[in-house]
Scaffold this motif. Sequence first.
Motif, PDB file in Angstrom:
ATOM      1  N   ALA A  64       0.967  -1.223   0.125  1.00 46.64           N
ATOM      2  CA  ALA A  64       0.008  -0.046  -0.124  1.00 46.64           C
ATOM      3  C   ALA A  64       0.918   1.335   0.033  1.00 46.64           C
ATOM      4  N   TYR A  65       2.040   1.220   0.551  1.00 46.61           N
ATOM      5  CA  TYR A  65       3.020   2.108   0.625  1.00 46.61           C
ATOM      6  C   TYR A  65       3.306   2.786  -0.618  1.00 46.61           C
ATOM      7  N   GLU A  66       3.739   1.934  -1.604  1.00 45.35           N
ATOM      8  CA  GLU A  66       3.580   2.127  -2.921  1.00 45.35           C
ATOM      9  C   GLU A  66       2.510   2.758  -3.568  1.00 45.35           C
ATOM     10  N   ALA A  67       1.508   2.422  -3.253  1.00 43.09           N
ATOM     11  CA  ALA A  67       0.265   2.753  -4.088  1.00 43.09           C
ATOM     12  C   ALA A  67       0.165   4.407  -3.582  1.00 43.09           C
ATOM     13  N   GLU A  68       0.458   4.712  -2.130  1.00 36.95           N
ATOM     14  CA  GLU A  68       0.089   5.888  -1.849  1.00 36.95           C
ATOM     15  C   GLU A  68       1.284   7.102  -1.948  1.00 36.95           C
ATOM     16  N   GLU A  69       2.674   6.716  -1.599  1.00 36.59           N
ATOM     17  CA  GLU A  69       3.638   7.425  -1.755  1.00 36.59           C
ATOM     18  C   GLU A  69       4.486   7.410  -2.765  1.00 36.59           C
ATOM     19  N   GLY A  70       4.412   6.239  -3.572  1.00 34.09           N
ATOM     20  CA  GLY A  70       5.458   5.974  -4.793  1.00 34.09           C
ATOM     21  C   GLY A  70       6.506   5.267  -4.530  1.00 34.09           C
ATOM     22  N   GLY A  71       7.212   4.470  -5.139  1.00 28.07           N
ATOM     23  CA  GLY A  71       8.409   3.988  -4.939  1.00 28.07           C
ATOM     24  C   GLY A  71       9.517   4.553  -4.745  1.00 28.07           C
ATOM     25  N   LEU A  72       9.626   5.852  -5.388  1.00 24.82           N
ATOM     26  CA  LEU A  72      10.735   6.666  -5.326  1.00 24.82           C
ATOM     27  C   LEU A  72      10.653   7.348  -4.003  1.00 24.82           C
ATOM     28  N   ILE A  73       9.538   7.613  -3.400  1.00 23.27           N
ATOM     29  CA  ILE A  73       9.552   8.464  -1.886  1.00 23.27           C
ATOM     30  C   ILE A  73      10.150   7.377  -1.008  1.00 23.27           C
ATOM     31  N   LEU A  74       9.503   6.112  -1.212  1.00 15.61           N
ATOM     32  CA  LEU A  74      10.220   5.052  -0.220  1.00 15.61           C
ATOM     33  C   LEU A  74      11.715   4.856  -0.453  1.00 15.61           C
ATOM     34  N   ARG A  75      12.130   4.812  -1.553  1.00 17.33           N
ATOM     35  CA  ARG A  75      13.535   4.681  -1.880  1.00 17.33           C
ATOM     36  C   ARG A  75      14.402   5.822  -1.137  1.00 17.33           C
ATOM     37  N   LEU A  76      13.505   7.189  -1.535  1.00 16.89           N
ATOM     38  CA  LEU A  76      14.473   8.411  -0.733  1.00 16.89           C
ATOM     39  C   LEU A  76      14.409   8.150   0.839  1.00 16.89           C
ATOM     40  N   HIS A  77      13.263   7.687   1.473  1.00 17.07           N
ATOM     41  CA  HIS A  77      13.209   7.335   3.029  1.00 17.07           C
ATOM     42  C   HIS A  77      14.434   6.430   3.190  1.00 17.07           C
ATOM     43  N   LEU A  78      14.605   5.204   2.451  1.00 19.36           N
ATOM     44  CA  LEU A  78      15.379   4.214   2.783  1.00 19.36           C
ATOM     45  C   LEU A  78      16.856   4.599   2.549  1.00 19.36           C
ATOM     46  N   SER A  79      17.066   5.748   1.468  1.00 20.40           N
ATOM     47  CA  SER A  79      18.524   5.824   1.376  1.00 20.40           C
ATOM     48  C   SER A  79      19.025   6.982   2.406  1.00 20.40           C
ATOM     49  N   ARG A  80      18.146   7.638   2.890  1.00 20.85           N
ATOM     50  CA  ARG A  80      18.293   8.731   4.121  1.00 20.85           C
ATOM     51  C   ARG A  80      18.757   7.937   5.235  1.00 20.85           C
ATOM     52  N   GLU A  81      18.031   6.510   5.345  1.00 24.74           N
ATOM     53  CA  GLU A  81      18.420   5.744   6.577  1.00 24.74           C
ATOM     54  C   GLU A  81      19.887   5.034   6.437  1.00 24.74           C
ATOM     55  N   ARG A  82      20.246   5.179   4.998  1.00 27.16           N
ATOM     56  CA  ARG A  82      21.718   4.408   5.123  1.00 27.16           C
ATOM     57  C   ARG A  82      22.865   5.863   5.049  1.00 27.16           C
ATOM     58  N   ASN A  83      22.578   6.760   5.349  1.00 27.24           N
ATOM     59  CA  ASN A  83      23.465   8.157   5.409  1.00 27.24           C
ATOM     60  C   ASN A  83      24.303   7.289   6.658  1.00 27.24           C
ATOM     61  N   ARG A  84      25.588   7.032   6.016  1.00 27.27           N
ATOM     62  CA  ARG A  84      26.753   6.330   6.965  1.00 27.27           C
ATOM     63  C   ARG A  84      27.041   7.074   8.214  1.00 27.27           C
TER      64      ARG A  84
END
Length: 183
Positions: A64-84
């Motif tokens: 559902a996350y993909e449907a609402e916010e789009g895969g790109l937004i989720l990817r942005l979120h995950l990439s921020r979580e990988r800020n070393r």
Amino acid sequence: MKMMNFRRLDPAFQAAGKVGLSQGNRLEEEVWLTFANDREGLARAAAAIRTAINDDAVSVRDDAYEAEEGGLILRLHLSRERNRALVQRKRDQARGRHGLLVCEACEFDFSTVYGELGFGFIEVHHRKPVASLQPGDRTKLEDLALVCANCHRMLHRRSALLSVEDLRMIVGQQRGRLNADAA
Ligand SMILES: [Zn+2]
Ligand SMILES: [Zn+2]
């Protein structure tokens, strides 16, 4: 158009007296130099990219996350979580506090279960959804939570991010239920 960008670099095309698009970027040149004489490598790379696109571990595609916010937004979120640097500071802070890296939701400790292999392993979750960020917002350590891989997926399971506290409550309730059943 992308094909015409590549033709700009293709000697066979130029020999035929034609020119491709004159504008292009450096990456095209790099791709051309890497793959022009390596069709097998090109096929392997293309297959790997297709697989990555379809990998739900990365994009949670039919969620559902993909449907609402789009895969790109989720990817942005995950990439921020990988800020070393940030992740490292968060881990150091937690280690200084109680010496252990345990999941803030379920208290799982990777080194207890996986021994040396799991030592020092934990995932970092960003409590604020990307969509709620204001320009200029900077991530503070308290915006981050340390969670195990399972809990992390659960936090992202629904269209709206679940809070770590709510997940902690769910885990507690489930454990209570399991204990009552076992008794
Ligand atoms: Zn957990
Ligand atoms: Zn997360």
